[in-house]
Design a protein around this motif. Structure first.
Motif, PDB file in Angstrom:
ATOM      1  N   ALA A  32       0.813  -1.210   0.000  1.00  0.00           N
ATOM      2  CA  ALA A  32       0.000   0.000   0.000  1.00  0.00           C
ATOM      3  C   ALA A  32       0.845   1.257   0.000  1.00  0.00           C
ATOM      4  N   PHE A  33       2.165   1.101  -0.011  1.00  0.00           N
ATOM      5  CA  PHE A  33       3.055   2.265   0.020  1.00  0.00           C
ATOM      6  C   PHE A  33       2.758   3.209  -1.135  1.00  0.00           C
ATOM      7  N   ALA A  34       2.641   4.502  -0.834  1.00  0.00           N
ATOM      8  CA  ALA A  34       2.412   5.514  -1.865  1.00  0.00           C
ATOM      9  C   ALA A  34       3.712   6.255  -2.123  1.00  0.00           C
ATOM     10  N   ALA A  35       4.043   6.445  -3.387  1.00  0.00           N
ATOM     11  CA  ALA A  35       5.361   6.957  -3.751  1.00  0.00           C
ATOM     12  C   ALA A  35       5.631   8.348  -3.219  1.00  0.00           C
ATOM     13  N   ASP A  36       4.575   9.156  -2.975  1.00  0.00           N
ATOM     14  CA  ASP A  36       4.837  10.518  -2.545  1.00  0.00           C
ATOM     15  C   ASP A  36       4.893  10.652  -1.029  1.00  0.00           C
ATOM     16  N   PHE A  37       4.824   9.555  -0.276  1.00  0.00           N
ATOM     17  CA  PHE A  37       4.893   9.635   1.175  1.00  0.00           C
ATOM     18  C   PHE A  37       6.337   9.797   1.645  1.00  0.00           C
ATOM     19  N   TYR A  38       6.503  10.559   2.704  1.00  0.00           N
ATOM     20  CA  TYR A  38       7.827  10.699   3.325  1.00  0.00           C
ATOM     21  C   TYR A  38       7.631  11.091   4.782  1.00  0.00           C
ATOM     22  N   ASN A  39       8.697  11.069   5.552  1.00  0.00           N
ATOM     23  CA  ASN A  39       8.646  11.468   6.956  1.00  0.00           C
ATOM     24  C   ASN A  39       9.042  12.939   7.067  1.00  0.00           C
ATOM     25  N   GLY A  76       1.976  13.050   2.869  1.00  0.00           N
ATOM     26  CA  GLY A  76       1.578  12.542   1.563  1.00  0.00           C
ATOM     27  C   GLY A  76       0.399  13.345   1.059  1.00  0.00           C
ATOM     28  N   SER A  77       0.119  13.249  -0.225  1.00  0.00           N
ATOM     29  CA  SER A  77      -0.965  14.033  -0.797  1.00  0.00           C
ATOM     30  C   SER A  77      -2.323  13.476  -0.386  1.00  0.00           C
ATOM     31  N   GLY A  78      -3.331  14.345  -0.370  1.00  0.00           N
ATOM     32  CA  GLY A  78      -4.665  13.903  -0.025  1.00  0.00           C
ATOM     33  C   GLY A  78      -5.597  15.062   0.262  1.00  0.00           C
ATOM     34  N   THR A  79      -6.765  14.727   0.792  1.00  0.00           N
ATOM     35  CA  THR A  79      -7.819  15.703   1.088  1.00  0.00           C
ATOM     36  C   THR A  79      -7.871  15.966   2.581  1.00  0.00           C
ATOM     37  N   VAL A  80      -7.980  17.243   2.946  1.00  0.00           N
ATOM     38  CA  VAL A  80      -7.872  17.665   4.340  1.00  0.00           C
ATOM     39  C   VAL A  80      -9.231  17.713   5.021  1.00  0.00           C
ATOM     40  N   ARG A  81      -9.260  17.214   6.261  1.00  0.00           N
ATOM     41  CA  ARG A  81     -10.399  17.421   7.152  1.00  0.00           C
ATOM     42  C   ARG A  81      -9.872  18.024   8.448  1.00  0.00           C
ATOM     43  N   VAL A  93      -5.846  17.540  12.431  1.00  0.00           N
ATOM     44  CA  VAL A  93      -5.977  17.496  10.972  1.00  0.00           C
ATOM     45  C   VAL A  93      -5.897  16.044  10.529  1.00  0.00           C
ATOM     46  N   THR A  94      -6.868  15.623   9.723  1.00  0.00           N
ATOM     47  CA  THR A  94      -6.846  14.308   9.090  1.00  0.00           C
ATOM     48  C   THR A  94      -6.662  14.501   7.592  1.00  0.00           C
ATOM     49  N   ILE A  95      -5.728  13.787   7.000  1.00  0.00           N
ATOM     50  CA  ILE A  95      -5.548  13.802   5.552  1.00  0.00           C
ATOM     51  C   ILE A  95      -5.979  12.449   5.001  1.00  0.00           C
ATOM     52  N   TYR A  96      -6.939  12.469   4.094  1.00  0.00           N
ATOM     53  CA  TYR A  96      -7.449  11.260   3.457  1.00  0.00           C
ATOM     54  C   TYR A  96      -6.668  11.038   2.165  1.00  0.00           C
ATOM     55  N   HIS A  97      -5.921   9.933   2.118  1.00  0.00           N
ATOM     56  CA  HIS A  97      -5.069   9.630   0.966  1.00  0.00           C
ATOM     57  C   HIS A  97      -5.815   8.738  -0.031  1.00  0.00           C
ATOM     58  N   SER A  98      -5.382   8.762  -1.273  1.00  0.00           N
ATOM     59  CA  SER A  98      -6.097   8.072  -2.342  1.00  0.00           C
ATOM     60  C   SER A  98      -6.054   6.548  -2.209  1.00  0.00           C
TER      61      SER A  98
END
Length: 276
Positions: A32-39, A76-81, A93-98
């Motif tokens: 499930a690793f997403a390429a744009d994720f980082y620490n 990582g990229s996603g939609t903010v709540r 803040v919750t970020i919903y990733h694709s």
């Protein structure tokens, strides 16, 4: 003969080198690793780790001490709540990733992104908080950021394990060897100017005016750049970058015409662990 690397060439090079660059990255086994994720917090110490949270009855998390008001980047990229006053977590803040995963940041002092907005990896989504008794701090007793992730089944997970073996930072750029700036080079450069020059855009490996303007601000403060921070790099910007590279093994001319040896020197600077 090496000509000046124009902004158009740089941007087209990012796309052209993506497949080559990913061939040099060791990705974790998690499918499930997403390429744009980082620490985004690799430069901070951990004050309270995952197991310590579990041992005291928490569902898990990682705490990073940082001053109130520090920018909190999306991992990582996603939609903010935005969730105000989220129980013991305070402002969250919750970020919903694709890919179905979620990222959560807790004990915040301010929300910066509109509800429902999409953000790229590295975008600043909030300000850290945690001062005891302050609005949004929840149960926190001192300034810090709490970070965890939630998998598609709703289980809270350790983001450092998800990111692959603990560190989860950006890989080193191969530009140090081949002298060709690609996606990872530009991601590391964006992370550098995020940490040192006030850049608040995404860490996406696609440099644009905001990336260049932040770089110009740093070069003006440290390497003799005398032009405007207008986000349009020219010979004076590149000459200042060559002066930076000279501290990292570059021995060529300061002529504002960067070539492979300039980029190798800059890459040595960017490959410092603190820019992971």
């Amino acid at each position: 003969m090496t000509g000046r690397l124009t902004r158009r060439a740089l941007l087209s090079g990012v796309g052209a080198t993506t497949l080559a660059a990913t061939g040099g990255i060791l990705l974790p086994s998690n499918p499930a690793f997403a390429a744009d994720f980082y620490n985004p917090f690799s430069g901070y110490p951990i004050s309270d780790g995952w197991q310590a949270h579990i041992d005291r009855g928490s569902l898990g998390g990682i705490d990073y001490p940082m001053g109130v008001g520090t920018g909190v980047p999306a991992c990582g990229s996603g939609t903010v709540r935005n969730i105000p006053y989220n129980g013991t977590g305070g402002h969250t803040v919750t970020i919903y990733h694709s890919n179905g995963y979620r990222t959560q940041y807790m004990h915040l002092s301010a929300f910066l992104i509109a509800e429902g907005a999409w953000v790229g990896a590295g975008a600043i989504v909030a300000r850290s908080g945690g001062a005891a008794g302050a609005p949004g701090s929840g149960s926190s007793t001192g300034p810090h950021l709490h970070w965890h992730m939630i998998d598609p089944n709703g289980t809270r997970i350790n983001p450092l394990v998800y990111l692959g073996g603990g560190g989860g930072g950006l890989p080193k750029t191969s530009t140090e060897s081949d002298g060709i700036p690609g996606t990872i080079f530009w991601k590391r450069l964006q992370n550098w100017v995020r940490l040192d020059a006030g850049y608040t855009g995404p860490v996406d490996g696609v440099p644009g005016p905001n990336t260049y303007a932040a770089m110009q601000r740093y070069l003006a403060a440290h390497h003799g750049y005398g032009g405007p921070a207008d986000g349009v790099p020219g010979p004076n910007t590149w000459a200042a970058l060559q002066r930076l590279a000279a501290g990292w093994g570059y021995t060529g001319p300061i002529d504002g015409d960067p070539g492979p040896n300039t980029w190798r020197g800059v890459a040595r600077f960017l490959n410092q662990n603190r820019f992971d």
